[in-house]
Design a protein around this motif. Structure first.
Motif, PDB file in Angstrom:
ATOM      1  N   VAL A 106      80.958 -58.483  42.024  1.00  0.00           N
ATOM      2  CA  VAL A 106      80.499 -57.304  41.272  1.00  0.00           C
ATOM      3  C   VAL A 106      80.479 -56.061  42.170  1.00  0.00           C
ATOM      4  CG1 VAL A 106      78.587 -56.307  39.949  1.00  0.00           C
ATOM      5  CG2 VAL A 106      79.273 -58.672  39.558  1.00  0.00           C
ATOM      6  N   LEU A 107      80.108 -56.216  43.428  1.00  0.00           N
ATOM      7  CA  LEU A 107      80.166 -55.077  44.362  1.00  0.00           C
ATOM      8  C   LEU A 107      81.590 -54.537  44.438  1.00  0.00           C
ATOM      9  CD1 LEU A 107      77.838 -56.242  47.276  1.00  0.00           C
ATOM     10  CD2 LEU A 107      77.507 -54.221  45.843  1.00  0.00           C
ATOM     11  N   ASP A 108      82.562 -55.428  44.527  1.00  0.00           N
ATOM     12  CA  ASP A 108      83.959 -54.992  44.596  1.00  0.00           C
ATOM     13  C   ASP A 108      84.413 -54.344  43.294  1.00  0.00           C
ATOM     14  OD1 ASP A 108      84.261 -55.752  47.228  1.00  0.00           O
ATOM     15  OD2 ASP A 108      85.007 -57.737  46.727  1.00  0.00           O
ATOM     16  N   ILE A 109      83.999 -54.891  42.169  1.00  0.00           N
ATOM     17  CA  ILE A 109      84.351 -54.293  40.875  1.00  0.00           C
ATOM     18  C   ILE A 109      83.755 -52.885  40.780  1.00  0.00           C
ATOM     19  CG2 ILE A 109      83.962 -54.447  38.375  1.00  0.00           C
ATOM     20  CD1 ILE A 109      86.107 -56.393  39.477  1.00  0.00           C
ATOM     21  N   LEU A 110      82.502 -52.733  41.173  1.00  0.00           N
ATOM     22  CA  LEU A 110      81.856 -51.416  41.122  1.00  0.00           C
ATOM     23  C   LEU A 110      82.521 -50.438  42.093  1.00  0.00           C
ATOM     24  CD1 LEU A 110      78.126 -52.523  40.867  1.00  0.00           C
ATOM     25  CD2 LEU A 110      79.516 -51.468  39.058  1.00  0.00           C
ATOM     26  N   ALA A 111      82.947 -50.929  43.250  1.00  0.00           N
ATOM     27  CA  ALA A 111      83.605 -50.058  44.238  1.00  0.00           C
ATOM     28  C   ALA A 111      84.939 -49.536  43.707  1.00  0.00           C
ATOM     29  CB  ALA A 111      83.812 -50.812  45.546  1.00  0.00           C
ATOM     30  N   LEU A 112      85.586 -50.302  42.842  1.00  0.00           N
ATOM     31  CA  LEU A 112      86.873 -49.866  42.278  1.00  0.00           C
ATOM     32  C   LEU A 112      86.708 -48.791  41.204  1.00  0.00           C
ATOM     33  CD1 LEU A 112      88.675 -53.313  41.958  1.00  0.00           C
ATOM     34  CD2 LEU A 112      89.148 -51.498  43.606  1.00  0.00           C
ATOM     35  N   GLN A 113      85.523 -48.668  40.649  1.00  0.00           N
ATOM     36  CA  GLN A 113      85.273 -47.677  39.597  1.00  0.00           C
ATOM     37  C   GLN A 113      85.027 -46.310  40.238  1.00  0.00           C
ATOM     38  OE1 GLN A 113      85.742 -48.989  36.546  1.00  0.00           O
ATOM     39  NE2 GLN A 113      85.974 -50.875  37.703  1.00  0.00           N
ATOM     40  N   ARG A 114      85.627 -45.318  39.720  1.00  0.00           N
ATOM     41  CA  ARG A 114      85.415 -43.950  40.209  1.00  0.00           C
ATOM     42  C   ARG A 114      84.452 -43.257  39.254  1.00  0.00           C
ATOM     43  NH1 ARG A 114      86.663 -45.505  44.666  1.00  0.00           N
ATOM     44  NH2 ARG A 114      88.820 -45.640  45.276  1.00  0.00           N
ATOM     45  N   ASN A 115      83.180 -43.612  39.417  1.00  0.00           N
ATOM     46  CA  ASN A 115      82.174 -43.170  38.481  1.00  0.00           C
ATOM     47  C   ASN A 115      80.844 -43.070  39.222  1.00  0.00           C
ATOM     48  OD1 ASN A 115      79.986 -43.642  36.494  1.00  0.00           O
ATOM     49  ND2 ASN A 115      81.670 -43.845  35.036  1.00  0.00           N
ATOM     50  N   PRO A 116      80.080 -41.989  39.027  1.00  0.00           N
ATOM     51  CA  PRO A 116      78.802 -41.858  39.723  1.00  0.00           C
ATOM     52  C   PRO A 116      77.810 -42.980  39.380  1.00  0.00           C
ATOM     53  CG  PRO A 116      79.332 -39.838  38.517  1.00  0.00           C
ATOM     54  CD  PRO A 116      80.394 -40.828  38.219  1.00  0.00           C
ATOM     55  N   THR A 117      77.835 -43.439  38.142  1.00  0.00           N
ATOM     56  CA  THR A 117      76.946 -44.532  37.747  1.00  0.00           C
ATOM     57  C   THR A 117      77.312 -45.802  38.509  1.00  0.00           C
ATOM     58  OG1 THR A 117      76.712 -43.576  35.544  1.00  0.00           O
ATOM     59  CG2 THR A 117      76.086 -45.884  35.793  1.00  0.00           C
ATOM     60  N   ALA A 118      78.612 -46.057  38.642  1.00  0.00           N
ATOM     61  CA  ALA A 118      79.063 -47.237  39.387  1.00  0.00           C
ATOM     62  C   ALA A 118      78.619 -47.152  40.839  1.00  0.00           C
ATOM     63  CB  ALA A 118      80.576 -47.369  39.299  1.00  0.00           C
ATOM     64  N   ALA A 119      78.672 -45.970  41.419  1.00  0.00           N
ATOM     65  CA  ALA A 119      78.239 -45.795  42.808  1.00  0.00           C
ATOM     66  C   ALA A 119      76.744 -46.097  42.948  1.00  0.00           C
ATOM     67  CB  ALA A 119      78.548 -44.376  43.281  1.00  0.00           C
ATOM     68  N   GLN A 120      75.950 -45.640  41.993  1.00  0.00           N
ATOM     69  CA  GLN A 120      74.506 -45.923  42.030  1.00  0.00           C
ATOM     70  C   GLN A 120      74.235 -47.411  41.849  1.00  0.00           C
ATOM     71  OE1 GLN A 120      73.193 -43.311  38.905  1.00  0.00           O
ATOM     72  NE2 GLN A 120      72.528 -41.740  40.360  1.00  0.00           N
ATOM     73  N   LEU A 121      74.945 -48.042  40.918  1.00  0.00           N
ATOM     74  CA  LEU A 121      74.775 -49.475  40.694  1.00  0.00           C
ATOM     75  C   LEU A 121      75.212 -50.274  41.920  1.00  0.00           C
ATOM     76  CD1 LEU A 121      76.059 -49.624  37.024  1.00  0.00           C
ATOM     77  CD2 LEU A 121      73.714 -50.049  37.782  1.00  0.00           C
ATOM     78  N   HIS A 122      76.259 -49.800  42.584  1.00  0.00           N
ATOM     79  CA  HIS A 122      76.742 -50.441  43.809  1.00  0.00           C
ATOM     80  C   HIS A 122      75.650 -50.405  44.877  1.00  0.00           C
ATOM     81  CE1 HIS A 122      79.037 -50.939  47.536  1.00  0.00           C
ATOM     82  NE2 HIS A 122      79.933 -51.569  46.799  1.00  0.00           N
ATOM     83  N   LYS A 123      75.034 -49.248  45.055  1.00  0.00           N
ATOM     84  CA  LYS A 123      73.954 -49.122  46.049  1.00  0.00           C
ATOM     85  C   LYS A 123      72.767 -50.019  45.692  1.00  0.00           C
ATOM     86  CE  LYS A 123      75.021 -44.433  47.520  1.00  0.00           C
ATOM     87  NZ  LYS A 123      74.622 -43.026  47.499  1.00  0.00           N
ATOM     88  N   LEU A 124      72.441 -50.067  44.422  1.00  0.00           N
ATOM     89  CA  LEU A 124      71.323 -50.898  43.966  1.00  0.00           C
ATOM     90  C   LEU A 124      71.591 -52.380  44.244  1.00  0.00           C
ATOM     91  CD1 LEU A 124      68.609 -51.018  42.332  1.00  0.00           C
ATOM     92  CD2 LEU A 124      70.043 -51.410  40.328  1.00  0.00           C
ATOM     93  N   LEU A 125      72.785 -52.831  43.903  1.00  0.00           N
ATOM     94  CA  LEU A 125      73.132 -54.229  44.125  1.00  0.00           C
ATOM     95  C   LEU A 125      73.229 -54.546  45.615  1.00  0.00           C
ATOM     96  CD1 LEU A 125      73.882 -56.996  43.048  1.00  0.00           C
ATOM     97  CD2 LEU A 125      76.234 -56.184  42.738  1.00  0.00           C
ATOM     98  N   GLN A 126      73.756 -53.621  46.364  1.00  0.00           N
ATOM     99  CA  GLN A 126      73.875 -53.826  47.808  1.00  0.00           C
ATOM    100  C   GLN A 126      72.504 -53.919  48.471  1.00  0.00           C
ATOM    101  OE1 GLN A 126      76.210 -50.788  49.761  1.00  0.00           O
ATOM    102  NE2 GLN A 126      77.310 -52.363  50.888  1.00  0.00           N
ATOM    103  N   ALA A 127      71.534 -53.182  47.966  1.00  0.00           N
ATOM    104  CA  ALA A 127      70.186 -53.182  48.541  1.00  0.00           C
ATOM    105  C   ALA A 127      69.356 -54.382  48.090  1.00  0.00           C
ATOM    106  CB  ALA A 127      69.468 -51.891  48.162  1.00  0.00           C
ATOM    107  N   ALA A 128      69.763 -55.044  47.022  1.00  0.00           N
ATOM    108  CA  ALA A 128      68.995 -56.183  46.499  1.00  0.00           C
ATOM    109  C   ALA A 128      69.048 -57.337  47.490  1.00  0.00           C
ATOM    110  CB  ALA A 128      69.555 -56.612  45.152  1.00  0.00           C
ATOM    111  N   ARG A 129      67.883 -57.806  47.895  1.00  0.00           N
ATOM    112  CA  ARG A 129      67.806 -58.919  48.846  1.00  0.00           C
ATOM    113  C   ARG A 129      67.211 -60.170  48.198  1.00  0.00           C
ATOM    114  NH1 ARG A 129      71.498 -57.154  51.027  1.00  0.00           N
ATOM    115  NH2 ARG A 129      71.404 -55.526  52.564  1.00  0.00           N
ATOM    116  N   ALA A 130      66.202 -59.995  47.392  1.00  0.00           N
ATOM    117  CA  ALA A 130      65.583 -61.134  46.714  1.00  0.00           C
ATOM    118  C   ALA A 130      66.492 -61.592  45.574  1.00  0.00           C
ATOM    119  CB  ALA A 130      64.211 -60.749  46.170  1.00  0.00           C
ATOM    120  N   GLU A 131      66.468 -62.870  45.286  1.00  0.00           N
ATOM    121  CA  GLU A 131      67.318 -63.417  44.238  1.00  0.00           C
ATOM    122  C   GLU A 131      67.035 -62.778  42.882  1.00  0.00           C
ATOM    123  OE1 GLU A 131      67.828 -67.828  42.684  1.00  0.00           O
ATOM    124  OE2 GLU A 131      68.534 -67.556  44.748  1.00  0.00           O
ATOM    125  N   ALA A 132      65.777 -62.553  42.572  1.00  0.00           N
ATOM    126  CA  ALA A 132      65.416 -61.937  41.294  1.00  0.00           C
ATOM    127  C   ALA A 132      65.956 -60.509  41.204  1.00  0.00           C
ATOM    128  CB  ALA A 132      63.901 -61.937  41.107  1.00  0.00           C
TER     129      ALA A 132
END
Length: 169
Positions: free
Chosen positions: A96-122
Motif C-alpha cells: 500500500v505504501l508503494d501504491i500510494l507513492a505512485l499516486q500524484r495526489n496530496p491526499t495520497a501523500a498524507q496517507l503515505h505519511k500516516l501509514l509510514q508512521a504507523a507502528r502498532a498493528e492496530a
C-alpha cells in the motif's frame, strides 16, 4: 520465467531510497513470482525483459524457477513457502505504501505519511483501511479492485475483514 523479489528487493521498496528510478521501482513491485516475463512485458512495455534482467543483475529480483532449482527443500515445501511468507502485515503495508507513492495526489501523500508512521498493528490496520477508502477518488474502479484483490492475498487472515470491509456511509 516468473521474476520474484529478493530480500534486497523488498528492502529497497520499503526504504523508498533513490536506489531505483520510478520505472525500475514499478517493475520491482510487479515482480511477485506469479507473473511471467510475457505478462510483465505487456504491463511494462517492450524493454521489460531488459529491465527485469537489470534488476536481477543488481540482486533485486530472482527468477522463480532459479529459486526452486537452487533450493535443497522438497518441491512441495518450496511451493508453500512463498505463500506463507507473503501473507504478512509488513507485505500489505509495503504494498500500500508503494501504491500510494505512485499516486500524484496530496491526499495520497498524507496517507503515505500516516501509514509510514504507523507502528502498532492496530494503527497499521486503521491506516490501511483509510488508504483503501480514499483510493477510489484517486484512481479507477478497476485499479482499486486490483489493489483490494492483492491485499486479500497478502494480508494476514485475521485482518482481512477489518481492512477490506467497506466504511459506513
Amino acid at each position: 520465467m516468473h521474476p520474484l523479489k529478493t530480500e534486497r528487493g523488498r528492502t529497497v521498496l520499503q526504504t523508498h531510497g533513490n536506489a531505483l528510478d520510478l520505472r525500475q521501482r514499478r517493475a520491482l513491485i510487479l515482480c511477485d513470482g506469479k507473473r511471467s516475463l510475457a505478462e510483465l512485458g505487456g504491463m511494462l512495455g517492450d524493454d521489460a525483459a531488459a529491465l527485469i534482467a537489470q534488476l536481477q543483475r543488481e540482486g533485486y529480483v530472482l527468477l522463480a524457477e532459479d529459486a526452486a532449482a537452487t533450493s535443497t527443500a522438497p518441491a512441495a515445501s518450496v511451493a508453500a513457502a512463498p505463500v506463507e511468507r507473503r501473507r504478512s502485515m509488513v507485505a500489505a503495508r509495503i504494498y500500500v505504501l508503494d501504491i500510494l507513492a505512485l499516486q500524484r495526489n496530496p491526499t495520497a501523500a498524507q496517507l503515505h505519511k500516516l501509514l509510514q508512521a504507523a507502528r502498532a498493528e492496530a494503527d497499521t490496520v486503521s491506516a490501511l483501511k483509510l488508504a483503501l477508502s480514499h483510493l477510489p477518488a484517486m484512481t479507477s474502479d478497476g485499479y482499486t479492485q486490483r489493489v483490494r484483490g492483492r491485499l486479500q492475498e497478502v494480508l494476514p487472515e485475521a485482518h482481512l475483514a477489518a481492512v477490506l470491509a467497506p466504511l459506513p456511509a
